[in-house]
Design a protein around this motif. Sequence first.
Motif, PDB file in Angstrom:
ATOM      1  N   GLY A  19     -14.137   0.786   1.310  1.00  0.00           N
ATOM      2  CA  GLY A  19     -13.390   2.029   1.302  1.00  0.00           C
ATOM      3  C   GLY A  19     -12.593   2.224   0.031  1.00  0.00           C
ATOM      4  O   GLY A  19     -12.558   1.364  -0.862  1.00  0.00           O
ATOM      5  N   ALA A  20     -11.926   3.370  -0.033  1.00  0.00           N
ATOM      6  CA  ALA A  20     -11.095   3.714  -1.188  1.00  0.00           C
ATOM      7  C   ALA A  20      -9.651   3.854  -0.730  1.00  0.00           C
ATOM      8  O   ALA A  20      -9.382   4.186   0.426  1.00  0.00           O
ATOM      9  N   PRO A  21      -8.693   3.608  -1.628  1.00  0.00           N
ATOM     10  CA  PRO A  21      -7.282   3.773  -1.254  1.00  0.00           C
ATOM     11  C   PRO A  21      -6.922   5.242  -1.098  1.00  0.00           C
ATOM     12  O   PRO A  21      -7.594   6.129  -1.629  1.00  0.00           O
ATOM     13  N   MET A  22      -5.852   5.477  -0.358  1.00  0.00           N
ATOM     14  CA  MET A  22      -5.285   6.821  -0.284  1.00  0.00           C
ATOM     15  C   MET A  22      -4.348   7.006  -1.468  1.00  0.00           C
ATOM     16  O   MET A  22      -3.716   6.047  -1.928  1.00  0.00           O
ATOM     17  N   PRO A  23      -4.245   8.239  -1.972  1.00  0.00           N
ATOM     18  CA  PRO A  23      -3.368   8.458  -3.124  1.00  0.00           C
ATOM     19  C   PRO A  23      -1.896   8.387  -2.732  1.00  0.00           C
ATOM     20  O   PRO A  23      -1.538   8.568  -1.573  1.00  0.00           O
ATOM     21  N   GLN A  24      -1.073   8.129  -3.674  1.00  0.00           N
ATOM     22  CA  GLN A  24       0.374   8.154  -3.469  1.00  0.00           C
ATOM     23  C   GLN A  24       0.919   9.501  -3.963  1.00  0.00           C
ATOM     24  O   GLN A  24       0.299  10.130  -4.814  1.00  0.00           O
ATOM     25  N   PRO A  25       2.053  10.033  -3.488  1.00  0.00           N
ATOM     26  CA  PRO A  25       2.912   9.347  -2.520  1.00  0.00           C
ATOM     27  C   PRO A  25       2.325   9.343  -1.113  1.00  0.00           C
ATOM     28  O   PRO A  25       1.552  10.233  -0.754  1.00  0.00           O
ATOM     29  N   PHE A  26       2.706   8.340  -0.351  1.00  0.00           N
ATOM     30  CA  PHE A  26       2.199   8.193   1.011  1.00  0.00           C
ATOM     31  C   PHE A  26       3.363   7.932   1.938  1.00  0.00           C
ATOM     32  O   PHE A  26       4.182   7.059   1.682  1.00  0.00           O
TER      33      PHE A  26
END
Length: 581
Positions: A567-574
Motif C-alpha cells: 500500500g501507499a501512505p496517506m498524505p499529511q496532515p492527518f
Amino acid sequence: MSLPPTAGSEAALDAALGDPEETARLAAQRDLAEAFPAELCARLDAFGLPAHYVPTEWGGALDDHERLLRLWRTVARRDLSAAVAHGKTYLGAASVWVAGNAEQATRTAATVLSGTPVAWALSEPEHGADLLNGSLTATRHGDGYRLDGAKWPVNNATRAGYLTLLACTGAPGTARGHSLFLVDKTDLAPGTWRALPKVPTHGIRGIDISGIGFDGARLADATRIGPEGSGLETVLRALQLTRTLCATLSLGAGEHGLRLAARFTATRIIQRQPLIDRPHPRSILTRCAALLAATECAALLGSRSIHSLTGEMSVVSAVVKSLAPTLVDAAVAELAELLGVRSYLTTVHEHGAFQKVARDHQVVAIFDGSTPVNRSALVQQFPRLARRLATGSHDTDGLAEAAAVGKPPRPLDRTATTLLSPQGCSTVQSLPALAETITRHAPTGLAEHATALRDTTAELGRRMAQVRPASLPPMAAHELAAAYELCFAGAACLHLWQVGAEGHHGEPLWQDGLWARAALRALRTRLAEVLRTPPPSAAPGDEHIDGPLAHTVAEAALSGAPLTPFGAPMPQPFHRPEAHT
C-alpha cells in the motif's frame, strides 16, 4: 482540449486530492444530499486521470494496468462514490480499445481526454445481466441502424457524452445475436432518445445511476464496433480488463474501513485498557488486515497478469472480481463489530465515514457481472482447470512478470484475450512448485501454511474434476469456485511475498513474514468453511501473529503509514484522535 500530463504516481494524486479530513467531511455532506461528486471529479480531471483510461497508442498514458489500479485505489480510499463515478469512463471505453477500429479509437480517445464521461450501456430493465436476451434492438435501416428500446440501470447514462451500447441485431438468445455500437449523443436526432430518471440507491447515493431510452434513433453503420454479431464476444473480452480492475474499488473501501476501525480500536479505552490490548478486538483487527492483504495481492497479480498472462484472463478476471468484494464485505462486517453503534452513525463519528463505506461497497459485487455470474463463468472452465492443476503446468515467465510488482510490464497484446483460457490458471497451478521452493527459506509458519494450501488445492482440483458441465451449475459447483478463488489469493500472497521480501526488509508488516502468515492463516480458515472440512491445524508461530500485526496496523492507521504490504501512505496532515474512554 487535452488534459495535463501527470507523473501517474499515487503520491501526486493524493496531494491533488487535498486533506483527507476535508475530503471525508465533504463526502459525507454529498452523501446526505445525494449530490454528484462533481468537485472531486473535477480535481481528477485536472490531475489528468482520464489520460490513464486511454492507451498510449491513442495519445493517452495507459501502458500499465497496475498503475491504473493504484491510482483508482487512491481515489476509492477517499470516496468510493467518486471512484465509481469517474472510473466508469474506462469501463465504457474498454470495448473500443479491444475491438474498435482506428477511427473509433481516435474519436473515443479525444472524448475521454477532454474529460467527457463514457458509459457502458449493457443492462436492461427486464434482463439485467442476461446479455444474451437483451431486447433493445438495432434494426437495419438504409445504410445504418434504427435503435428502439431502453438500457437501465446504467452508471453515467445521463452525464455521458458517449455510450458503448449492446443491441440485438439478430436472433435473441444466441451468441451471435448482438452487436456493440459506439453512440455519440450529439449525433442523435432530437426526440429519438430520452434520459431515464436517476434511480435512488442505498449506497453511492449521488452517482448518476440512470438510464437511456431510444425510439427510432438512427446510427450510421460506422458506429458498429467490430463485425455484426460480435457484440457479446467483445463485451466478454473487455470484461476481462474491467472486472480485474474493479478489485481496486474493494481495496480502497477496505483500506478506508480498516483505517477507521484501527484508529478507534487503538484509542478507545474501556476500564483503563485500550480495546487493542484485548484478545477479541485484536483478533478481529488482525483477521481483517490479513484479508485485505490477501485481496491486495490477488488484485495486484491480476492487474499485472493482464499484460503477462493475457490468455488466462478469462479465469483470472472472474476470480479476482468475485474474490475482492467477498473478502472486503466480510472484513467490513467484522470491523463494524469493533466500532459498535459508531458504525451506523451518519454524522457523529468520523463524519459517518464507516457506514458510508459499508453502504457504498455493497454495490461492487454487482458491477461488471455479479459474484454468481463470475463463479458460473469459472465453473464452465473446471474441466480444463482441473486437468492443468493435476499436472502443475504453468507459464513460468509470465507468472514471474506478474509477480514483479512495481516493474514496468510488457506491452498489452489485446488480440491475445480469449473467451476460454487454454493454459488454465498459472497462479494456482504453480502452487506445488511454489510450496517446495518456499519451504527452503520461509520464516517459521509460512512454509507450513504453503504446504497445507498446496494439499487443499490438490483436493479441490479432484473435486472440480467431478463436476459435469451444465448451463446452470449446481450450488456445490459455485462453492468450489469460491474455494478456487481463495486458493488463487493464497498463491498470489506467496508469490508476492517471495519476490518482495528482500526489498521490504525491516518493514514491520514484513518482519518474519508477518502479513503473509496472517493472510495464509485467514484464507485457510475460510477455505475450510467453504469446503466444509475441519478447521485447519495451526502452524508454528500462529499464536504470535495477532499482537504484532494488530499493533502495526493500528499505528499505521494513526500515523498515515501503509496499512497493507504493497500500500501507499496517506498524505499529511492527518487527524490523530486523542485516546478517550
